[in-house]
Scaffold this active site. Sequence first.
Site, PDB file in Angstrom:
ATOM      1  N   ASP A  82       5.784  -3.959   0.424  1.00  0.00           N
ATOM      2  CA  ASP A  82       4.682  -3.120  -0.044  1.00  0.00           C
ATOM      3  C   ASP A  82       5.129  -1.659  -0.094  1.00  0.00           C
ATOM      4  OD1 ASP A  82       1.802  -2.093  -0.260  1.00  0.00           O
ATOM      5  OD2 ASP A  82       1.465  -4.231   0.017  1.00  0.00           O
TER       6      ASP A  82
ATOM      7  N   HIS B 111      -1.297   1.665   1.116  1.00  0.00           N
ATOM      8  CA  HIS B 111      -1.609   0.270   0.830  1.00  0.00           C
ATOM      9  C   HIS B 111      -0.928  -0.679   1.802  1.00  0.00           C
ATOM     10  CE1 HIS B 111      -1.375  -3.531  -1.545  1.00  0.00           C
ATOM     11  NE2 HIS B 111      -2.557  -3.153  -1.993  1.00  0.00           N
TER      12      HIS B 111
ATOM     13  N   SER C 258      -5.021  -8.108  -2.869  1.00  0.00           N
ATOM     14  CA  SER C 258      -4.028  -7.688  -1.866  1.00  0.00           C
ATOM     15  C   SER C 258      -4.494  -8.045  -0.468  1.00  0.00           C
ATOM     16  CB  SER C 258      -3.814  -6.171  -1.940  1.00  0.00           C
ATOM     17  OG  SER C 258      -3.122  -5.791  -3.076  1.00  0.00           O
TER      18      SER C 258
END
Length: 510
Positions: free
Chosen positions: A144, A183, A379
């Site tokens: 990520d 994120h 996600s």
Amino acid sequence: MLSRTTKHSVVKGLYAALLLAMSGTTAVAGGMGPQAAEHAQAGGTEMVDVIVQYREMPSQAQAKYATGLGGEAYRTYGRLPMRAMRVPARALTALSKARGVDFVSVDGVVESYTEAARLTANEPGAESANRLQTGFGATVAVIDSGVSSHNDVYDNQFEQYTFLNGAFQVAGDTQPLIDDFGHGTHVAGIITGDGGESAGSVNRGVADKADVISLQVLDATGKGVVSDLIASLDWILQYGAAEGIQVVNMSLGKGIETAAADDPLVQAAEAVWDSGIVVVASAGNYGRDGHFTITSPGNSRKVITVGSLTDTGTGTDFTDDYVSTYSSRGPTMIDHVLKPDLVAPIPDIASLRTDLVDRVVPCSDNNCAGDYLELSGTSMAAALVSGTAARMLDKDPSLTPDTIKARLMRSARKLEGVDPTVAGAGVLDIDAAMDDTGTMTIPALSPLMALGTADDGSQVVLVENTGALWNDAQWAAGYLWSDGYLWSDRVTDADPLFSTQNQSLMLNDD
């Protein structure tokens, strides 16, 4: 169980969409992806970044040939038979036809998928023995934007390696915990944060005793390139076993432009799966564009592809929950694989916050203070499934990726009136998945869909029966996509929805 009226409504809507889409999708010619082919046709001296897949690890002579065409490698891999190269457009055709070259595709962009989950996912409660397995001993690789330190993470629970801009480190050469986008930190928190900074630990991760190795491939804007992402998967192939990695979370992806067999990202993800590591991928957040919106590497028949269920936060009343409108729909483009494999509940999940993220509104209830953020999307759904896989491995470390996938799908809570190209096998049920005892002895490939012809000459959509595909009746389609039967009140010769002769589901437009 679906009523006959509801069943036919589902079938008609799905059939119409698939018939139109399937009849209009064709496979890309072998040797070169469509974007690379466009550059090749244009010709000229413009340099194009491509990923070259070889039939086996490329030799020095093959590397010299590419150099002779005016190309240069900017990424080489230790375990994957690929090279990332910068090549003149006019040389692409020759490169694609060179000895040992299997496929040439453009090094495209990958991006993150950000857009009362515990009850909906049936996390083991105090009455369940499964509450004792919370991921201890399992390591999850989160590919990520990186991770940042947080009070909800105990000492040494996070390690980080970066692959941005061609970087690569050997195992042990860890990098500072940096996440300029936020994120990856959020995803990691859903998997393993202990919730200590929230009242009553309500924001605890699903596998709070699991460790995380962060593999940074996305930049401060949440974007990266395929070659860097493949490098992180190549790193796992080289060092994953020694580092104890058992699960890989990929809450990111890219558009599908080639068949999965020609997609270097899919091939890299499947190589990791074949090495004995569970790979979980987001379905994508393009559901508002309709069917055929699953992204790569979620189009792999092997990996676990996860969509999103919107949990309206009404506790154990699930009647008002629904598959998120943004959650990408199947089947997959070109290959027509039935995806997603399952969905996981995402309200607006609160997880670890990094001070560098100011583009997302902090959650405002009394449980969150300033140390968490609320985000939603596939996600976060993928992270819930990755955490569940870690808990399953804590309970039984011998589980294979295929067994974990099959158990997750069979144990999922079934949704009435929702076709499987939207909801997959149903909603993640953590406790039931941990209790399932089925074992896979062959690959748990997601089934293919195809157009066919019924006995009366009408066109139908066929779906492979997993009972035959997985070589065991305990995994029959009826047990994966419903509670014993598949879109039907019965299975008889009089009902054309299921063909026992060809072991496939027939979606009839009647």
